[in-house]
Design an enzyme around this catalytic site. Structure first.
Site, PDB file in Angstrom:
ATOM      1  N   GLU A   1      45.039 -14.570  33.984  1.00 12.54           N
ATOM      2  CA  GLU A   1      46.372 -14.871  33.453  1.00 12.54           C
ATOM      3  C   GLU A   1      47.183 -15.705  34.428  1.00 12.54           C
ATOM      4  O   GLU A   1      47.924 -16.594  34.029  1.00 12.54           O
ATOM      5  CB  GLU A   1      47.113 -13.576  33.102  1.00 12.54           C
ATOM      6  CG  GLU A   1      46.661 -12.964  31.789  1.00 12.54           C
ATOM      7  CD  GLU A   1      46.774 -13.929  30.610  1.00 12.54           C
ATOM      8  OE1 GLU A   1      47.709 -14.743  30.574  1.00 12.54           O
ATOM      9  OE2 GLU A   1      45.902 -13.875  29.717  1.00 12.54           O
TER      10      GLU A   1
ATOM     11  N   TYR B   1      56.183 -12.992  31.034  1.00 10.70           N
ATOM     12  CA  TYR B   1      55.000 -13.449  30.311  1.00 10.70           C
ATOM     13  C   TYR B   1      53.735 -12.776  30.858  1.00 10.70           C
ATOM     14  O   TYR B   1      52.941 -12.193  30.098  1.00 10.70           O
ATOM     15  CB  TYR B   1      54.854 -14.986  30.389  1.00 10.70           C
ATOM     16  CG  TYR B   1      53.512 -15.418  29.874  1.00 10.70           C
ATOM     17  CD1 TYR B   1      53.312 -15.608  28.508  1.00 10.70           C
ATOM     18  CD2 TYR B   1      52.408 -15.532  30.715  1.00 10.70           C
ATOM     19  CE1 TYR B   1      52.062 -15.928  28.013  1.00 10.70           C
ATOM     20  CE2 TYR B   1      51.156 -15.844  30.233  1.00 10.70           C
ATOM     21  CZ  TYR B   1      50.986 -16.046  28.875  1.00 10.70           C
ATOM     22  OH  TYR B   1      49.743 -16.342  28.390  1.00 10.70           O
TER      23      TYR B   1
ATOM     24  N   ASP C   1      54.270 -18.232  24.978  1.00 15.66           N
ATOM     25  CA  ASP C   1      54.035 -19.429  25.794  1.00 15.66           C
ATOM     26  C   ASP C   1      54.143 -20.642  24.859  1.00 15.66           C
ATOM     27  O   ASP C   1      54.582 -20.508  23.719  1.00 15.66           O
ATOM     28  CB  ASP C   1      52.663 -19.361  26.495  1.00 15.66           C
ATOM     29  CG  ASP C   1      51.496 -19.546  25.530  1.00 15.66           C
ATOM     30  OD1 ASP C   1      51.716 -19.502  24.286  1.00 15.66           O
ATOM     31  OD2 ASP C   1      50.365 -19.740  25.999  1.00 15.66           O
TER      32      ASP C   1
END
Ligand code: SF4
Length: 365
Positions: A35, A118, A136
């Protein structure tokens, strides 16, 4: 509606998802690495970095015990280097304070360096199946088209609106798959240009598709013009045929990486004058600026540069790290073990034809 949306999307995802290395693990550490690497970076670029990184640091403890230079060397070329530095700091915390377990709680995981809303949502949903929705660029495009959001996607208020939709739509079970499915749809079907609506599992309920607005949504105001800078750097060679490199402080852009010293050309300066001034300011030395070695263009997220590199030798003075954390003389062989930003790496990769004798010739020594 949310149930149909989620069901159709999850069904499509199960049949169509790309086989990516981080989708074959449920190890929260590996999902975390992926990520962080995937932020602002294409999947194809990330894959080899992901493999090399995990080969070097298979567990969070190994990452925590590594030096920052080792971490940045493996990050070299991936960009946004604060991600690597923060990941390293966070790994020390997970290894030391959390017994090697990536926290499964939102407030706890947010305490780790480099984990914003996020990343927290992505890691918690994918690794622990917690019901946190990610937003995103791909998610913004899918939701703004599907719900027909016409406001500017550069505005925070529009992003908040998308977050609200995503929070409403994410199911309690399969939250990680749902997040990945929206992003996957945005990356492979609901693409910026020419979306493949005929193969889209959401087409029947999609506002943009049903009102022929896929080419105007998402609406994005014009980007500001990106500034361009002329940069001139000196490749200083000593009588041993070694090169001088400088370490950037941690708290600046490209922090923790090495570089050839230099800087921005000022108004009215020739490039050679820029090199001489910059090296005087950064190292406290007077230099002879010889021929140009290389010129290249490079783009960062907020500006572009043309980099001009000149061969230099020291005319007077002992170089000191005035404008950097540390300086070093390194041989042509050793220079490859230091982490450099991409533009400097291009310069170094061009040294393959050189030997120390040739280097001294180039600088008249
Ligand atoms: S129907 Fe087309 S515009 Fe709508 S979500 Fe699917 S791919 Fe995107």
């Amino acid at each position: 509606m949310s149930q149909f949306f989620a069901d159709d999307l999850l069904q499509w995802y199960r049949n169509n998802k790309r086989d990516l290395p981080w989708r074959n693990t449920d190890d929260p550490y590996k999902i975390w690495i992926s990520e962080i690497m995937l932020q602002q970076t294409r999947v194809d670029t990330v894959i080899p970095y992901y493999h090399r990184f995990l080969e070097a640091f298979p567990t969070v403890h190994e990452l925590a015990e590594a030096s920052q230079q080792q971490v940045l060397k493996l990050w070299e070329g991936l960009g946004y280097y604060s991600r690597g530095r923060n990941l390293h700091q966070a790994a020390k915390m997970v290894s030391g304070q959390y017994n090697g377990q990536v926290p499964a709680d939102y407030d706890e995981i947010r305490k780790l360096k480099g984990i914003g809303p996020y990343s927290a949502a992505a890691i918690l949903s994918i690794a622990y199946n917690k019901q946190y929705a990610v937003v995103d660029g791909n998610v913004i495009r899918v939701f703004s088209r599907y719900f027909g959001i016409e406001s500017d996607v550069r505005l925070q208020s529009t992003k908040n609106q998308v977050q609200q939709y995503a929070d409403d739509m994410i199911p309690e079970s399969h939250s990680g798959d749902f997040n990945q499915a929206v992003m996957e749809l945005g990356a492979t079907v609901c693409t910026p240009a020419n979306p493949l609506c005929d193969s889209c599992p959401l087409s029947s309920g999609c506002v943009a598709y049903n009102s022929a607005k896929t080419d105007i949504l998402p609406y994005k105001s014009k980007a500001k013009k990106i500034p361009h800078h002329e940069i001139a750097v000196g490749i200083i060679v000593n009588v041993q045929g070694e090169l001088l490199i400088a370490l950037r402080p941690n708290d600046v852009m490209l922090g923790g990486l090495w570089e050839f010293p230099g800087g921005k050309r000022e108004k009215g300066e020739t490039l050679k004058q820029t090199v001489a001034r910059e090296l005087r300011e950064e190292l406290g030395v007077e230099v002879n600026v010889h021929t140009m070695y290389h010129k290249l263009k490079h783009a960062y997220s907020h500006f572009k540069i043309t980099l001009h590199a000149y061969w230099c030798s020291i005319a007077s003075g002992d170089p000191k790290p005035v404008g950097s954390k540390e300086i070093k003389w390194v041989s042509l062989d050793d220079i490859h073990s230091y982490p450099f930003p991409k533009a400097n790496k291009v310069l170094i990769d061009g040294f393959t034809e050189l030997d120390p004798a040739k280097l001294k010739q180039l600088t008249g020594q």
